[in-house]
Design a protein around this motif. Structure first.
Motif, mmCIF file in Angstrom:
data_model
loop_
_atom_site.group_PDB
_atom_site.id
_atom_site.type_symbol
_atom_site.label_atom_id
_atom_site.label_comp_id
_atom_site.label_asym_id
_atom_site.label_seq_id
_atom_site.Cartn_x
_atom_site.Cartn_y
_atom_site.Cartn_z
ATOM 1 N N UNK A 50 -8.306 20.645 -8.188
ATOM 2 C CA UNK A 50 -7.114 19.917 -8.608
ATOM 3 C C UNK A 50 -7.228 19.394 -10.022
ATOM 4 N N UNK A 51 -6.935 18.109 -10.192
ATOM 5 C CA UNK A 51 -7.001 17.494 -11.526
ATOM 6 C C UNK A 51 -8.394 17.012 -11.893
ATOM 7 N N UNK A 89 -3.984 17.478 -17.267
ATOM 8 C CA UNK A 89 -2.927 16.506 -17.010
ATOM 9 C C UNK A 89 -3.278 15.500 -15.936
ATOM 10 N N UNK A 90 -2.235 14.869 -15.414
ATOM 11 C CA UNK A 90 -2.371 13.797 -14.434
ATOM 12 C C UNK A 90 -1.552 14.123 -13.199
ATOM 13 N N UNK A 91 -2.035 13.769 -12.014
ATOM 14 C CA UNK A 91 -1.257 14.041 -10.801
ATOM 15 C C UNK A 91 -0.045 13.130 -10.654
ATOM 16 N N UNK A 116 2.888 25.996 -6.365
ATOM 17 C CA UNK A 116 2.962 25.431 -5.008
ATOM 18 C C UNK A 116 1.915 24.341 -4.806
ATOM 19 N N UNK A 117 0.675 24.619 -5.194
ATOM 20 C CA UNK A 117 -0.371 23.622 -4.978
ATOM 21 C C UNK A 117 -0.179 22.426 -5.905
ATOM 22 N N UNK A 118 0.271 22.663 -7.151
ATOM 23 C CA UNK A 118 0.514 21.554 -8.070
ATOM 24 C C UNK A 118 1.615 20.651 -7.520
ATOM 25 N N UNK A 147 -5.148 14.896 -2.873
ATOM 26 C CA UNK A 147 -5.944 15.987 -3.442
ATOM 27 C C UNK A 147 -5.842 17.247 -2.584
ATOM 28 N N UNK A 148 -5.920 18.375 -3.244
ATOM 29 C CA UNK A 148 -5.950 19.679 -2.577
ATOM 30 C C UNK A 148 -7.052 20.487 -3.232
ATOM 31 N N UNK A 149 -8.253 20.394 -2.691
ATOM 32 C CA UNK A 149 -9.408 21.069 -3.272
ATOM 33 C C UNK A 149 -9.997 22.029 -2.250
ATOM 34 N N UNK A 150 -10.373 23.238 -2.724
ATOM 35 C CA UNK A 150 -10.859 24.251 -1.785
ATOM 36 C C UNK A 150 -11.541 25.375 -2.554
ATOM 37 N N UNK A 151 -12.438 26.085 -1.852
ATOM 38 C CA UNK A 151 -13.098 27.248 -2.435
ATOM 39 C C UNK A 151 -12.117 28.411 -2.481
ATOM 40 N N UNK A 152 -12.177 29.165 -3.540
ATOM 41 C CA UNK A 152 -11.242 30.275 -3.729
ATOM 42 C C UNK A 152 -11.781 31.599 -3.198
#
Length: 506
Positions: A149-150, A175-177, A256-258, A267-272
């Motif tokens: 994410x950010x 940027x900022x969320x 979409x995730x942003x 937060x939306x954090x994950x392995x790609x």
């Protein structure tokens, strides 16, 4: 244009306003207008507002990324100016028969040829899919790619909570969320890289969300006031990031995730599910002045030369820390200084149309002005003609914010040949002159020539505080009629100086 607080104090001083009053009183004193000839009509056509607007539109297109010295957008702008000079008929006065005079730009680091990036087994294209970042270190990196994410860890926004980035490459958003205008040290990219390194990441790929600007400019080259973290970092294109996120199956797209992060404030954090490896390598950047010469029509005798100068560079995508508009995004630089380039090219074409010219003309589109007059400082050390043979250097900068019919005239305008030429020209044009009769004020490139003992004359349209050095400095905010009128005023002034300086030597 570069500004300094000391100059603002000078503008407020009483003696300056007395000088203003004196010139305004004398501005209309007797002069017979020069007759308008067919050649004049051709010359005026080169300064028509529609033609000037075309130049401004090209140079301030966001696709050029703000034209900061050392960037590909700046290179494209310089090539455009050189092509225009060639079409006008100017003689190239740069290196090896070109219009370009190259100089080192110590404030800039650009991608070296060794820079490379491979993601999911695909070799990406430097300058199109990725680019280096001066905020990161140089070197090799390899690891699984993790979207974080950010990349923040405070104010209740834990982008690294529940995700392991030890030995990984972090994909981080600029940027900022919360708010794309809420830009402070908390969301600076250097800090985000520092956090990633602390969490164990071995590299970072940095992505600019679309709401920061439709044009995805990749270059990050400006060194000043930037701390470099001990982690290689690269700018990754929005298109590549979008495909990687879609293939992960977690979200349909980067947008979409942003949107999910910003609307849900979670937060939306994950392995790609892919590996990223690469080499970040940079080299010292360079800038280029664009220089063309228009000779006197009588080549049988030596002629003095008049320099006409403007700068074509603007800012990096991080903006000007002194302005309220900070954070990532293209600063198009329409007023500052696409308008000056439009005037310079119009003047070159107008003077080329004149059947008789007593002086030679050196037209300089400088670069590096915004970061310390680097290009003009190089030129005065390596002039194409001796500066001793230059009776006046005429500079134009930021003339698209004209209020009414006012124009600032900076330099030796209160006396002698130059002052007389300006006043007589204005009898035909009819603008309101606001003089600053002091040379060497460090607002623009003319100051560098003044330091070398060259007489200077600087035409300036004033500053629009709502657009200056901001993302709002776009072509639609330019007073193109004002640009046209200042261009004609400059042309009429130069015609008189040509006769005064050139004909006297015949």
């Amino acid at each position: 244009m570069t500004s300094r607080q000391a100059d603002n104090r000078l503008l407020r001083s009483r003696w300056w306003w007395n000088a203003v009053a004196l010139l305004l009183v004398t501005a209309g004193v007797g002069c017979t207008p020069l007759p308008v000839t067919p050649a004049d009509e051709h010359a005026y056509a080169a300064l028509e507002a529609t033609r000037l607007q075309e130049t401004v539109d090209y140079l301030a297109n966001p696709a050029l990324g703000g034209r900061m010295t050392g960037t590909r957008g700046n290179t494209r702008a310089g090539e455009y100016i050189a092509a225009r000079m060639a079409a006008i008929g100017l003689e190239p006065a740069g290196e090896e028969g070109t219009f370009f005079q190259t100089f080192h730009m110590p404030q800039v680091r650009v991608a070296a040829a060794e820079s490379a990036l491979i993601v999911d087994g695909k070799v990406l294209r430097l300058g199109e899919d990725f680019d280096t970042m001066v905020a990161g270190s140089t070197g090799d990196f390899r690891g699984r790619l993790v979207f974080v994410g950010y990349g923040l860890t405070d104010d209740g926004h834990g982008d690294y909570d529940g995700v392991d980035v030890v030995g990984a490459v972090a994909m981080v958003l600029i940027g900022s969320p919360a708010d794309d205008d809420a830009w402070d040290s908390r969301v600076e990219i250097s800090r985000k890289l520092h956090i990633a390194r602390q969490r164990g990441a071995v590299g970072a790929l940095v992505v600019a969300p679309e709401y920061l600007g439709a044009v995805d400019v990749l270059e990050d080259v400006y060194m000043a006031n930037r701390s470099r973290e001990e982690i290689p970092a690269m700018r990754l294109s929005r298109a590549v990031a979008d495909g990687l996120i879609a293939r992960s199956g977690r979200f349909d797209s980067l947008e979409h995730v942003v949107r999910q992060i910003r609307t849900g404030q979670s937060p939306q954090s994950f392995a790609l599910g892919v590996t990223a490896s690469g080499t970040a390598d940079t080299k010292r950047g360079a800038g280029r002045n664009v220089i063309g010469v228009l000779p006197a029509t009588d080549a049988s005798s030596e002629a003095p030369h008049i320099i006409v100068c403007t700068h074509y560079d603007h800012l990096s995508n991080w903006g000007d820390p002194r302005r309220q508009d900070v954070g990532w995004g293209v600063r198009p630089g329409a007023d500052d200084n696409a308008t000056g380039v439009a005037a310079l090219l119009g003047l070159a074409e107008a003077l080329a149309a004149m059947p008789t010219r007593y002086c030679d003309y050196v037209f300089i589109a400088s670069s590096g002005e915004e970061y310390g007059f680097v290009g003009s400082s190089h030129y005065v050390k390596h002039p194409v003609k001796p500066l001793d043979d230059c009776p006046v250097m005429i500079n134009v900068d930021q003339i698209g914010a004209v209020s009414g019919d006012q124009v600032y005239v900076v330099g030796s305008v209160m006396h002698g040949v130059i002052g007389g030429a300006v006043r007589q020209a204005n009898d035909q044009v009819g603008m309101t002159l606001w003089p600053l009769p002091v040379a060497g004020i460090y607002w623009s490139d003319d100051a560098i020539f003044s330091d070398e003992g060259v007489e200077t004359l600087f035409f300036y349209g004033g500053r629009n505080e709502d657009t200056y050095h901001q993302r709002a400095d776009t072509p639609d905010t330019v007073n193109i009629t004002g640009v046209h009128r200042i261009g004609v005023l400059m042309f009429e002034t130069i015609r008189r100086l040509d006769s005064a300086y050139g004909a006297a030597d015949r």
